[in-house]
Structures are given as structure tokens and as C-alpha cells.
Enzyme design. Structure first.
Site: not given
Length: 186
Positions: A13-15, A56, A94, A113, A138
Site C-alpha cells: 500500500d502507499r500512504d 486507493n 484506483c 481495496k 495499514d
């Protein structure tokens, strides 16, 4: 051209995982890397994993920024990683959100997601071996997406991401573990 042998993949996941979650980040000046993030990506590269980002980005649907902004940010992040010998093999985001003009990005509804669409798309396009692959996220939606894609999900709760990844791959040194929805915290 020879066929590339399937390898396990690490999905991030990024953030909140690679960078601090500041809410709707879309500019380089908003990116503060999580401790150990760049080292974690480089560690996975050296261990032979494919590395992907799945994020997302409802800020697109909300009109806060556009797809070009997300793609520009990912290119900027890729350059910063490359400066340190780390590579993300591919990025997915997304733009869809069911509460914000859902018809505009309806084609991406199954990518948001907790749906597994981004992971499944990457698995179709790359020689991913599900056994040994995992997602680090997370949120519960990350864990649900991993489970729906048939891979392990690991909950990252902060701290040194490289140390977190080192523990994961030490437990599975050959990247051969079975799939599942297990969750580990730090």
C-alpha cells in the site's frame, strides 16, 4: 525471447506504508518517506521479489487532483527510489469511490481495496508466483484485498519498514510460503 520464471511479489500500500499518510497526497512536497521504506524496497529487489504498489486514490473521484497528478507523483517516487538502488516494478492506483461520481470510474470499481482488482491485474501482467507473495498494508481493506487475491497480508503498524520486511523474508527465506490472510504487526 525466453519466458521469465514466476517469482513471489511484494505488494505495498502507499500512504501509511511507504510514505506518511497526510491525506490525499498527490505532490512531491507532500511525500515524507516512512523510516526504512526505500531500504525495504531495495531489500526485496535484492531478494528476487517483484515489487508493486497498490493504492486507493479517491482524491481523483473527489476532484481534489487528477490521474495525471497521481502518475506524475509515482514517476517522482520511482526516481527517488532509483537514486538509492531501489525499484518498484509496477504501480496501480484506483481512482474510483462509490460516493463520488461512481459512474465516472465505474470500470475500476473492482480495483478499490478491499476488492483485489489491482493485485489480480498485476498478477496477470507479471510472472507472479502466489506462493510466497504478500501485501503490506495499514488498513483492514488491505488485508481483505490480499486474502481475496490469495496471498498473505501483513499489517504494518509503523516503525522501521525495512526491519519489518527483513523479519518477513527471514521467516520465508525462499519466498515459498503458502498463501493466507495472516496478519503480523510491529
Amino acid at each position: 525471447m525466453p519466458e521469465i520464471a514466476p517469482r513471489p511479489a511484494a505488494f505495498f500500500d502507499r500512504d501509511g506504508v511507504l510514505n506518511q499518510d497526510v491525506g490525499y497526497a498527490y505532490r512531491p512536497d507532500q511525500i515524507v518517506w516512512v523510516d526504512g521504506a526505500i531500504d525495504a524496497v531495495r531489500r526485496l529487489n535484492r531478494a528476487g521479489y517483484l515489487v508493486f504498489v497498490v493504492t486507493n486514490q479517491s482524491g481523483v473521484a473527489r476532484g481534489l487532483y487528477d490521474s495525471g497528478d497521481v502518475e506524475d507523483l509515482h514517476r517522482w517516487m520511482a526516481v527517488r527510489l532509483a537514486e538509492h538502488g531501489a525499484t518498484v516494478d509496477d504501480w496501480r492506483y484506483c481512482p474510483y469511490h462509490p460516493d463520488h461520481r461512481p459512474e465516472r470510474f465505474a470500470a475500476y470499481a473492482d480495483w478499490r481495496k478491499p476488492a483485489p482488482g489491482m493485485l489480480v491485474d498485476l498478477m496477470r501482467r507479471w510472472p507472479v508466483r502466489r506462493a510466497g507473495s504478500f501485501l503490506i498494508g495499514d488498513r483492514d481493506s488491505d488485508m481483505a484485498a490480499a486474502a481475496a487475491a490469495g496471498i498473505a497480508g501483513h499489517h504494518y503498524g509503523g516503525g522501521d519498514l525495512d526491519a519489518f520486511v527483513a523479519r518477513l523474508i527471514a521467516a520465508e527465506p525462499a519466498g515459498i510460503s503458502g498463501a493466507g490472510g495472516e496478519e503480523t504487526g510491529s
